[in-house]
Write an enzyme that holds these catalytic residues in place. Structure first.
Site, PDB file in Angstrom:
ATOM      1  CG  ASP A 169      -1.935   1.144   1.061  1.00 36.08           C
ATOM      2  OD1 ASP A 169      -2.465   1.465  -0.078  1.00 36.08           O
ATOM      3  OD2 ASP A 169      -2.698   1.277   2.296  1.00 36.08           O
ATOM      4  CG  HIS A 202      -4.284  10.616   2.763  1.00 40.30           C
ATOM      5  ND1 HIS A 202      -5.414  10.494   3.615  1.00 40.30           N
ATOM      6  CD2 HIS A 202      -3.378   9.563   3.097  1.00 40.30           C
ATOM      7  CE1 HIS A 202      -5.095   9.345   4.360  1.00 40.30           C
ATOM      8  NE2 HIS A 202      -3.790   8.932   4.179  1.00 40.30           N
ATOM      9  CD  GLU A 227      -5.921   4.842   4.843  1.00 41.35           C
ATOM     10  OE1 GLU A 227      -5.342   3.974   4.111  1.00 41.35           O
ATOM     11  OE2 GLU A 227      -5.433   5.594   5.688  1.00 41.35           O
ATOM     12  CD  GLU A 285      -5.383   3.122  -0.135  1.00 37.20           C
ATOM     13  OE1 GLU A 285      -4.594   2.415  -0.762  1.00 37.20           O
ATOM     14  OE2 GLU A 285      -5.393   3.189   1.301  1.00 37.20           O
ATOM     15  CG  ASP A 294      -5.882   0.424   3.846  1.00 34.86           C
ATOM     16  OD1 ASP A 294      -5.845  -0.635   4.474  1.00 34.86           O
ATOM     17  OD2 ASP A 294      -4.749   1.224   3.858  1.00 34.86           O
ATOM     18  NE  ARG A 343      -7.481   6.556   9.616  1.00 33.86           N
ATOM     19  CZ  ARG A 343      -6.791   6.373   8.613  1.00 33.86           C
ATOM     20  NH1 ARG A 343      -5.807   5.994   8.544  1.00 33.86           N
ATOM     21  NH2 ARG A 343      -7.376   6.485   7.254  1.00 33.86           N
ATOM     22  CD  GLN A 398      -2.926   4.637  10.736  1.00 40.50           C
ATOM     23  OE1 GLN A 398      -4.066   4.582  10.720  1.00 40.50           O
ATOM     24  NE2 GLN A 398      -2.024   4.927   9.852  1.00 40.50           N
ATOM     25  CE  LYS A 421      -3.302   2.196   7.341  1.00 39.69           C
ATOM     26  NZ  LYS A 421      -3.940   2.870   6.611  1.00 39.69           N
ATOM     27  CB  THR A 428      -7.325  -4.787   2.361  1.00 39.53           C
ATOM     28  OG1 THR A 428      -6.207  -4.522   3.664  1.00 39.53           O
ATOM     29  CG2 THR A 428      -6.968  -3.718   1.375  1.00 39.53           C
ATOM     30  CD  GLU A 434      -7.483  12.953   4.192  1.00 37.55           C
ATOM     31  OE1 GLU A 434      -7.035  13.573   3.745  1.00 37.55           O
ATOM     32  OE2 GLU A 434      -7.585  11.655   4.024  1.00 37.55           O
TER      33      GLU A 434
HETATM   34 MN    MN Z   1      -4.054   2.887   2.752  1.00 30.87          MN
END
Ligand code: MN
Length: 412
Positions: free
Chosen positions: A124, A131, A197, A199, A231, A235, A238, A251, A255, A358
């Site tokens: 990834d 971002h 996420e 992606e 993904d 948080r 993480q 993570k 996925t 975000e």
């Molecule tokens: Mn990602």
């Protein structure tokens, strides 16, 4: 390319003959079969190949399309991919083939879709400047938002291939170790800051030998196609675990990828130059201005039925060609089934942000959904769907299959 097919395609559908993504389906618990999507139907490729409409298909490509996954097709290489796409396009546009093929067209509502290929290695990246800068401001408020390496190389990490799941698979809220800023000791429990996420993922077909870097210009020789990726990211887990070696358990629990792999060939009209570069790049990462690999994909993120963001993939700083060159520059191999994802796609505007971290600015600024409810991070039962379209030939749109997932309660 003709855009006329005998198959039923709803007016304005981005899944006409300009698109033709591949997937794997089964019917009523039967065996897995390779198919191609046209409109809201799937065409059973092995079945059609066994009729007179299959006469024009090279034998090795026909054998590859008869497998229970896309693995054999991925391994065919660029010439095989082109031959398969030519044949499928011919079958769906030639009225003479309709006699043989139409009975092998099944409504999507009648089939179950599966993970379309065996995921080999999963990487990834982190290639959206917007971002990376937003996350930098949120995670390291007292430092420069972008670290010094960010514009010199495509930052990435190796993820967990074994937990890549197909769209529609439920995601159990992960449990783990977290340390709130005001707590003296770490705690164990369900993630309270579960995020997405949005992606775009690139699926490798053609492998490369150990010790031999793959140049950026070889992208279409090695990459078969594109999937949408969610993904999922915890948080709070993480934030506590990521220093100094990067993402790990925050993570690796899941996925999600779309069930449809859109051939790179279908995205020819979507190619655009990437944003202007602010630093001279080392030679192996330089863009070829005549062969740009930015892609003008418009993503859409839907949270419990409300569109909350429209991230523009054309704004990504690093292209898939640069990511491919970087991930092999040390001589690391490519394997058939490797998946490398772009990193969260976020544009400069608030409604273009591809993560809830975000969108809610670290949980300080909730998002309002259509039912009036407020959200910062995901709640149990929430469902997220990511879709995308891109310019196609002759003014058409090319659709990428959706990636959908729902959150189940924690098991800790
Ligand atoms: Mn990602």
């Amino acid at each position: 390319m003709s855009v006329t097919t005998w198959a039923p395609v709803p007016h304005g559908s981005p899944f006409g003959v300009q698109t033709l993504p591949y997937g794997v389906f089964s019917v009523w618990g039967g065996p897995r079969r390779t198919g191609v999507r046209i409109g809201d139907h799937v065409l059973d490729l092995a079945a059609v190949a066994g009729t007179p409409a299959g006469d024009g298909l090279p034998a090795d490509v026909g054998a590859a399309l008869a497998g229970p996954s896309l693995d054999a097709l991925l391994a065919q290489g660029r010439d095989g991919w082109a031959a398969a796409r030519r044949w499928v396009t011919d079958v769906l546009t030639d009225p003479g083939a309709q006699t043989w093929a139409s009975e092998h067209l099944r409504p999507l509502t009648d089939v179950r879709l599966h993970l379309p290929f065996t995921v080999a290695d999963y990487v990834d990246f982190y290639s959206s400047e917007h971002h990376a800068a937003n996350v930098g401001r949120l995670f390291r408020p007292d430092a420069e938002p972008l670290l010094p390496n960010w514009k010199r190389l495509p930052v990435g990490y190796h993820g967990r291939a074994g937990t890549v799941v197909v769209s529609g698979t439920d995601v159990v809220r992960p449990c783990g170790q977290v340390k709130p800023a005001d707590a003296p000791e770490p705690q164990f429990g369900p993630s309270r800051r579960l995020d997405i996420e949005a992606e775009v993922g690139f699926v490798v077909g053609t492998p490369s030998p150990l010790g031999e870097p793959v140049p950026a210009s070889a992208l279409p020789d090695h990459v078969f196609g594109v999937v949408l990726v969610n993904d999922w990211s915890a948080r709070d887990i993480q934030a506590w675990e990521y220093v100094p070696l990067g993402p790990f358990l925050g993570k690796s629990f899941a996925t999600s990828v779309s069930a449809w792999v859109t051939p790179l060939e279908a995205l020819e009209a979507a190619r655009v130059p990437p944003p202007p570069r602010t630093h001279e790049l080392l030679p192996y990462l330089r863009d070829d201005p005549d062969q740009p690999w930015g892609l003008d994909l418009d993503l859409e993120v839907v949270w419990n039925g409300t569109v909350v963001a429209r991230p523009p993939f054309a704004s990504m700083y690093w292209t898939a060609a640069q990511q491919l060159a970087h991930l092999t520059v040390n001589g690391a191999t490519l394997r058939t089934g490797d998946l490398f994802a772009s990193g969260t796609v976020s544009g400069p505007q608030r409604d273009q942000r591809g993560s809830f971290l975000e969108l809610s600015w670290g949980g300080q600024d909730p998002v309002r959904l259509a039912d009036g409810s407020l959200r910062t991070f995901l709640e149990d039962g929430d469902e997220v769907v990511i879709t995308a379209t891109a310019p196609g030939p002759e003014g058409t749109r090319v659709g990428l299959g959706e990636v959908r997932g729902r959150i189940l309660p924690p098991r800790c």
